[in-house]
Write an enzyme that holds these catalytic residues in place. Structure first.
Site, short mmCIF file in Angstrom:
data_model
loop_
_atom_site.label_atom_id
_atom_site.label_comp_id
_atom_site.label_asym_id
_atom_site.label_seq_id
_atom_site.Cartn_x
_atom_site.Cartn_y
_atom_site.Cartn_z
N ARG A 74 43.84 45.28 40.49
CA ARG A 74 42.45 44.70 39.28
C ARG A 74 41.86 46.08 39.23
NH1 ARG A 74 39.10 41.28 44.20
NH2 ARG A 74 37.06 42.32 43.77
N GLU B 120 59.70 53.01 40.09
CA GLU B 120 59.65 51.93 40.18
C GLU B 120 60.77 52.07 38.73
OE1 GLU B 120 57.18 52.66 41.38
OE2 GLU B 120 56.54 51.29 42.25
N GLU C 89 40.45 35.63 42.33
CA GLU C 89 41.18 36.28 42.00
C GLU C 89 42.51 35.62 42.77
OE1 GLU C 89 43.39 39.18 42.98
OE2 GLU C 89 42.81 40.52 43.38
N VAL D 244 53.86 53.20 40.37
CA VAL D 244 53.67 52.52 38.95
C VAL D 244 52.95 50.84 39.94
CG1 VAL D 244 54.17 51.43 36.86
CG2 VAL D 244 54.68 53.67 37.76
#
Lengths: 474, 97
Positions: free
Chosen positions: A166, A225, A274, A162
């Protein structure tokens, strides 16, 4: 206090005065991103933003800066909004000690209310997409959890992933994704592509706030996760099966997009502003085909602005970068006291440690470089004494001012790995790394003229509490 | 493996060239839910996507910042990230990472 869905957390933020509803009409660009760019500058108690009057849209709801202050980060963890940064990290460490906490499977997920399939699975029909920064190549999704399985071991729930990556919107049913080679999904894709297969993915947006935290935590490959989410929430993470792929997804998400990363295909992507505070792009990246979109009625689009630090992303990847590094270092070196890896996802890491013997601090620094996260980050590691608080930058600067002699305290290691987005690299992906030993030398390292350090008076702690009380009562 | 990404809309419209790469073929992706407020357009070559209501610095070739412009050579030289690995046939043994 655990939130089972995104709206529950928005309600909590509203009640705490941490959600600013902007009902004036705004332009989709540049207003919304500019507001989210500005919001963290309101300080440690900056609110989340909520827009629902966006020009040209009839029913857009966009929430941003949801994790974008220490107050909101505290509320996401169910802590009082006044909780300090270091205290939040310490509580995160304590809760991680209860990992793993198995998820809870629930029927009737909130996102099952509406479905678009096949040719109708048009992302523009569901999300009020907006551009973030001027040079971005298009509309991005940058706070979604992307769920995938290891194709070589799909039943191993630890190897599922998980993660937040981007994602560029390239068409009505087409997305691009950036799987950084150090991240788990890149390993999944590598295996699928070696086999000549597509990689099924589910992309969930508008998640309860702990899901966003675990999805951006640099966990080890076989750590799950959702089981960390359970530990941080203090309650199992509610999950459901995504209808098309069968992938495990949060029960309370606003939107679930399913499809595949198309194997062995690349297409021009970016640029995108970023988390490094620099654009990256103009590269050929993998392509996602959308096959199905499930969504809650009147979905809220949760978005994240990122730019020159600090912005929301810096709060999202602060505590959750410190804690796994702390845990991994402590396994071998219980002398380690604290780790501050809050700067640019740990491109700089500050560690405080006791010294076993001369040279020990440099060994701790080298261990940082060889942690899984350190392989892609940790360009500079600063090691300080155990009585220096790595979260107190003036103290760290004092250590650099007085404990560091370049003649023996700088260790530069050539040509190590770093994520390709790191702008300082020699060639993308390769950089020298630096360990700065700002600890007091101990025998048999007898460098320096340290004499005896001045320490806090024994009564200082008591006086600090007394002064705080008096100051509050004024 | 599939290669079934739906084709992008093939409806060139008489609009300005791509702000980013100056390509002339621009495709219409979607329009505003409130009719006539804005459109979302995309360059067929560099895939730049924009909304017509954005500031000129994002929508007009003559106002587009030079540092973000792309040429066909840039696109042709773009590196592959991540690199596509060699295909492994059955019995090729474990992958080396």
């Amino acid at each position: 206090m655990a939130y089972d869905d995104f709206r529950g957390f928005l309600d909590a933020l509203r009640k705490e005065g941490q959600l600013l509803h902007i009902d004036d009409e705004v332009m989709p660009e540049p207003d919304i991103a500019a507001a989210a760019n500005a919001a963290p500058r309101l300080g440690g108690h900056a609110p989340a933003l909520y827009f629902d009057n966006v020009k040209g849209f009839t029913d857009a709801r966009i929430a941003l800066n949801v994790h974008g202050s220490w107050a909101n980060h505290a509320l996401a963890l169910g802590l009082p909004k006044e909780t300090g940064t270091k205290e939040q990290v310490e509580e995160f460490i304590r809760r991680w000690d209860t990992f793993p906490v198995a998820p809870e499977w629930r029927d009737d997920p909130v996102w099952a209310e509406n479905t678009l399939e096949g040719e109708d699975a048009d992302i523009f029909r569901v999300l009020p997409l907006i551009r973030l920064n001027d040079g971005d190549g298009g509309f991005y999704i940058d706070k979604a959890a992307v769920i995938s399985k290891d194709p070589a071991d799909p039943e191993h729930s630890g190897k599922q992933n998980v993660g937040i990556y981007r994602i560029e919107v390239k068409g009505r049913r087409t997305l691009a994704i950036q799987p950084v080679p150090m991240h788990d999904i890149a390993q999944h894709l590598h295996t699928a592509e070696e086999r000549g297969e597509d990689l099924p993915v589910a992309i969930t947006l508008g998640n309860e706030p702990v899901i966003s935290i675990v999805a951006s935590t640099p966990m080890e490959y076989e750590q799950n996760e959702y089981e960390l989410a359970g530990a941080l929430r203090g309650a199992p993470a509610p999950l459901s099966r995504a209808p098309l792929t069968g992938l495990p997804v949060p029960w309370g998400s606003e939107v679930v997009i399913e499809g595949v990363i198309e194997g062995r295909k690349r297409e021009i992507e970016g640029p995108f502003g970023e988390f490094t505070g620099h654009y990256s792009g103009g590269r050929n990246m993998p392509v996602i085909r959308i096959d199905r979109i499930s969504y809650r009625t009147n979905p809220v689009f949760e978005h994240l602005y990122l730019g020159m630090p600090w912005t929301e992303v810096d709060y999202l990847i602060a505590a959750n970068t410190c804690v796994p590094l702390y845990k991994q270092l402590r396994r071998d070196f219980p002398e380690v006291q604290a780790v501050n890896a809050m700067y640019t996802h740990g491109l700089v890491v500050i560690v405080s440690t006791k010294k076993r013997y001369g040279g020990f601090a440099k060994a701790v620094g080298m261990r940082v470089l060889t942690t899984p996260h350190g392989l892609g980050y940790a360009a500079t590691v600063i090691v300080v004494d155990e009585d220096v608080d790595p979260f107190d930058l003036p103290q760290v600067m004092w250590a650099l001012s007085t404990k560091m002699n370049p003649a023996g305290d700088l260790v530069q290691i050539p040509n190590l790995s770093v994520l390709e987005l790191a702008p300082q690299a020699i060639t993308p992906g390769i950089t020298d790394k630096l360990i700065i030993d700002a600890t007091t030398p101990v025998a048999p390292d007898n460098r320096g003229n340290y004499g005896t350090q001045v320490r806090d008076l024994p009564e200082t702690a008591e006086w600090l509490a007394r002064l705080q009380k008096l100051a509050t009562a004024r | 493996m599939s290669d079934t990404t739906p084709p992008r809309a093939a409806s060139p419209r008489p609009v300005s060239p791509c702000p980013r790469c100056a390509h002339e073929t621009i495709e219409h992706i979607t329009g505003s839910p409130v009719p006539g407020v804005w459109e979302v357009l995309q360059c067929a070559r560099c895939l730049y996507m924009w909304r017509t209501s954005e500031p000129a610095r994002r929508t007009r070739r003559d106002a587009y910042p030079e540092e973000f412009m792309l040429t066909p050579e840039d696109i042709g030289a773009a590196p592959e990230v991540p690199a596509v690995p060699p295909l492994r046939g059955p019995g090729a043994g474990p992958a080396t990472r």
